[in-house]
Design a protein around this motif. Structure first.
Motif, PDB file in Angstrom:
ATOM      1  N   ASP A 159      41.263  26.490  33.250  1.00  0.00           N
ATOM      2  CA  ASP A 159      42.524  26.647  32.377  1.00  0.00           C
ATOM      3  C   ASP A 159      43.861  26.766  33.650  1.00  0.00           C
ATOM      4  OD1 ASP A 159      42.176  30.230  31.995  1.00  0.00           O
ATOM      5  OD2 ASP A 159      42.081  28.966  33.813  1.00  0.00           O
ATOM      6  N   PHE A 170      44.146  28.612  36.151  1.00  0.00           N
ATOM      7  CA  PHE A 170      44.088  29.823  36.818  1.00  0.00           C
ATOM      8  C   PHE A 170      43.889  29.920  38.361  1.00  0.00           C
ATOM      9  CE2 PHE A 170      44.392  34.242  37.723  1.00  0.00           C
ATOM     10  CZ  PHE A 170      43.149  34.741  38.263  1.00  0.00           C
ATOM     11  N   LYS A 171      44.523  30.017  39.106  1.00  0.00           N
ATOM     12  CA  LYS A 171      44.412  30.067  40.692  1.00  0.00           C
ATOM     13  C   LYS A 171      44.248  31.309  41.329  1.00  0.00           C
ATOM     14  CE  LYS A 171      47.771  30.099  43.620  1.00  0.00           C
ATOM     15  NZ  LYS A 171      48.890  29.775  44.675  1.00  0.00           N
ATOM     16  N   ILE A 172      43.090  31.428  42.183  1.00  0.00           N
ATOM     17  CA  ILE A 172      42.628  32.561  42.870  1.00  0.00           C
ATOM     18  C   ILE A 172      42.347  32.140  44.304  1.00  0.00           C
ATOM     19  CG2 ILE A 172      40.190  32.490  41.866  1.00  0.00           C
ATOM     20  CD1 ILE A 172      40.274  35.404  42.058  1.00  0.00           C
ATOM     21  N   TYR A 173      42.671  32.820  45.282  1.00  0.00           N
ATOM     22  CA  TYR A 173      42.138  32.602  46.519  1.00  0.00           C
ATOM     23  C   TYR A 173      41.557  33.977  47.011  1.00  0.00           C
ATOM     24  CZ  TYR A 173      46.781  34.708  47.713  1.00  0.00           C
ATOM     25  OH  TYR A 173      47.946  35.397  47.832  1.00  0.00           O
ATOM     26  N   GLU A 174      41.027  33.938  48.445  1.00  0.00           N
ATOM     27  CA  GLU A 174      40.159  35.012  49.102  1.00  0.00           C
ATOM     28  C   GLU A 174      38.682  34.687  48.600  1.00  0.00           C
ATOM     29  OE1 GLU A 174      40.870  37.316  51.843  1.00  0.00           O
ATOM     30  OE2 GLU A 174      42.123  35.913  51.715  1.00  0.00           O
ATOM     31  N   ARG A 186      35.725  36.062  48.589  1.00  0.00           N
ATOM     32  CA  ARG A 186      34.875  36.921  47.968  1.00  0.00           C
ATOM     33  C   ARG A 186      35.432  37.517  46.839  1.00  0.00           C
ATOM     34  NH1 ARG A 186      35.188  38.245  53.550  1.00  0.00           N
ATOM     35  NH2 ARG A 186      33.252  38.513  54.629  1.00  0.00           N
ATOM     36  N   ALA A 187      36.881  37.446  46.737  1.00  0.00           N
ATOM     37  CA  ALA A 187      37.369  37.694  45.295  1.00  0.00           C
ATOM     38  C   ALA A 187      36.950  36.382  44.327  1.00  0.00           C
ATOM     39  CB  ALA A 187      38.896  37.566  45.544  1.00  0.00           C
ATOM     40  N   ARG A 202      33.693  36.924  42.996  1.00  0.00           N
ATOM     41  CA  ARG A 202      33.385  38.093  42.170  1.00  0.00           C
ATOM     42  C   ARG A 202      34.247  37.744  40.896  1.00  0.00           C
ATOM     43  NH1 ARG A 202      33.917  43.559  44.012  1.00  0.00           N
ATOM     44  NH2 ARG A 202      33.029  43.854  46.031  1.00  0.00           N
ATOM     45  N   TYR A 203      35.174  36.851  40.879  1.00  0.00           N
ATOM     46  CA  TYR A 203      35.802  36.391  39.509  1.00  0.00           C
ATOM     47  C   TYR A 203      34.898  35.386  38.884  1.00  0.00           C
ATOM     48  CZ  TYR A 203      38.706  33.232  36.834  1.00  0.00           C
ATOM     49  OH  TYR A 203      39.146  32.423  35.790  1.00  0.00           O
ATOM     50  N   LEU A 238      32.371  37.370  37.064  1.00  0.00           N
ATOM     51  CA  LEU A 238      32.851  38.183  35.999  1.00  0.00           C
ATOM     52  C   LEU A 238      33.126  37.245  34.698  1.00  0.00           C
ATOM     53  CD1 LEU A 238      35.798  40.382  37.409  1.00  0.00           C
ATOM     54  CD2 LEU A 238      33.824  41.340  36.279  1.00  0.00           C
ATOM     55  N   LYS A 239      33.755  36.078  35.069  1.00  0.00           N
ATOM     56  CA  LYS A 239      34.080  35.270  33.842  1.00  0.00           C
ATOM     57  C   LYS A 239      33.074  34.435  33.542  1.00  0.00           C
ATOM     58  CE  LYS A 239      37.017  31.810  32.149  1.00  0.00           C
ATOM     59  NZ  LYS A 239      37.803  30.549  32.885  1.00  0.00           N
ATOM     60  N   LEU A 246      26.250  49.500  40.257  1.00  0.00           N
ATOM     61  CA  LEU A 246      27.470  48.934  40.571  1.00  0.00           C
ATOM     62  C   LEU A 246      28.041  49.499  41.938  1.00  0.00           C
ATOM     63  CD1 LEU A 246      29.245  48.352  37.023  1.00  0.00           C
ATOM     64  CD2 LEU A 246      28.833  46.534  38.724  1.00  0.00           C
TER      65      LEU A 246
END
Lengths: 239, 215
Positions: free
Chosen positions: B62, B64-68, B70-71, B74-75, B78-79, B96
């Motif tokens: 969609d 959505f941009k994400i960097y790093e 490990r993040a 994790r994203y 989750l998604k 957890l």
């Protein structure tokens, strides 16, 4: 850390945040660490943000208490802090402890990790990783040279400090960009990603590295906001 | 629009993301960033992709941009929770917590030393930044040995770092560990029986084998 404590190692000190001190730790959150330790401070700040009662059991690094058999059973790497929850569950690594406290005590005190929206959670994770990738090791390196080494009677390597400062400065330029369009690192809500910066950020200021924050208007604004939070002021007053 | 990853198949951090995508059974497109030519430092890349000037970056279906890395992993977990391998425990707060502890162990006690050795012995020369600093390498080795002795203790009681199940905490070790082995430094793993078993178990996962084949 090498901070001297006036307490002899045979008598663990229990300090509580706002209730009368007790040697009975059943049903209480216990933090093992030292108030002067940045990693311990991360956990204390989180506990106070969540409004959670706790006891601090001092693990005196100078006296080598972190290497005792009983402590190593709790934290096999021999570092501080560690935490026992009310039911005896033990967890270590300050950021893991903070995340655990937020998950377990979700509805208490300040919300420290956004929930319910996967994109927002993703951006929190991105911010939490930014702290680790671009701030922690540089800040820790500078503070180790300029504060901790000195406390142990050594001399800071100012060439190393200059190199670390230069790299941290470049990264903070990016922080300044990010913080020009949002109030906090993860978005418009204060989160653990901001909180994790507090202990080393404060030590940077203590050893005269103000320019890093002062010269960057959005970083400066963000720092002022997060460092004047009541929970952080309380932790600093304890030290 | 498929999931897009900007990076390279040999970049250690990109490899974390690719391994996760394959574990989750998610189709993706890898768009190569020309690191040798410094594409990641161009103003366009800094403005549009990753302001710190590194890889990888992920753009979801969609937009959505994400960097790093490990993040990003994790994203993705989750998604796409119900898809492929479960890479983080769900719902159980204690489980957890122990996952977060394991993820932090990788960052505190493994990554600084392993990436340090790999930088000195490999990336430093490749980037023309000088000869390996043998004093630094000796220090990293000393530290890594001490930390892996603790890994040995932990892994003598449980098969994976967070407990009974493979998680992202184990996965995050793969790419730099692989570089270490390729530099003939595999003795760190081989000399410790439980660490060796764990290393063999996680490196033989099909997802990791597929990522190695891409390189």
């Amino acid at each position: 850390m090498g901070c001297s404590s006036s307490v002899s190692s045979s008598q663990p000190v229990h300090r509580t945040n706002n209730i009368q001190s007790s040697y009975d730790t059943r049903g209480t959150i216990v933090v093992y660490g030292m108030i002067q330790s940045p990693a311990t401070q991360r956990v204390l700040a989180t506990l106070i943000e969540k409004g959670l009662k706790f006891q601090l059991k001092v693990i005196n690094l100078k006296a080598g208490e972190n290497l005792s058999r009983s402590y190593l059973e709790k934290q096999p790497f021999g570092t501080i802090p560690a935490l026992d929850d009310v039911d005896g569950f033990t967890i270590y690594e300050s950021r893991a402890i903070s995340r655990y406290l937020e998950m377990k005590y979700k509805d208490k005190g300040t919300e420290l990790i956004p929930k319910g929206n996967i994109k927002v959670e993703g951006l929190f994770e991105q911010a939490a990783s930014i702290e680790l990738s671009y701030f922690d090791s540089y800040a820790n390196g500078i503070v180790t040279e300029r504060i901790f080494k000195k406390m142990r009677g050594g001399e800071p390597d100012m060439n190393k400090v200059a190199e670390l400062r230069r790299d941290l400065a470049k990264n903070l330029d990016v922080y300044d960009q990010i913080l020009s369009t949002q109030s906090y690192l993860a978005g418009n809500m204060f989160t653990l990603a901001d909180l994790f910066h507090l202990p080393l950020g404060s030590l940077l200021l203590k050893c005269g590295e103000d320019e890093l924050f002062e010269s960057r208007p959005h970083v400066k604004q963000w720092w002022n906001k997060i460092s004047t939070r009541q929970a952080w002021k309380t932790v600093q007053a304890m030290a | 629009m498929p999931i897009k990853v900007y990076g390279t198949p040999t970049s250690t951090c990109t490899q974390r993301v690719l391994t996760t995508l394959i574990e989750k059974g998610l189709p993706y497109e890898l768009i190569k960033v020309n690191l040798a030519a410094g594409e990641q430092k161009t103003q366009e890349y800094l403005d549009e992709k990753q302001p710190f000037g590194v890889v990888p970056v992920l753009i979801d279906e969609d937009g959505f941009k994400i960097y790093e890395s490990r993040a990003i992993c994790r994203y993705l977990e989750l998604k796409y929770k119900g898809k492929g391998t479960e890479l983080m425990p769900t719902n159980d707060v204690k489980a957890l917590g122990l996952f977060e502890q394991a993820a932090s162990i990788e960052m505190s006690y493994y990554d600084p030393y392993v990436s340090g050795i790999v930088f000195e012995r490999l990336f430093k020369g490749m980037k023309g930044l000088g000869d390996p600093d043998e004093a630094k390498i000796a220090l990293y080795r000393e530290q890594l040995n001490a930390k892996l002795d603790v890994y040995e203790k932990i892994l003598s009681k449980q098969p994976y770092l967070a407990g009974q199940d493979f998680t992202l905490a184990d996965l995050f070790h793969l790419s730099y560990g692989n570089r270490l082995v390729k530099l003939n430094e595999g003795h760190f793993f081989e000399s410790r029986p439980h660490v060796k078993d764990w290393w063999n178990r996680i490196t033989s996962r099909p997802s990791w084998q597929q990522v190695l084949a891409l390189a």
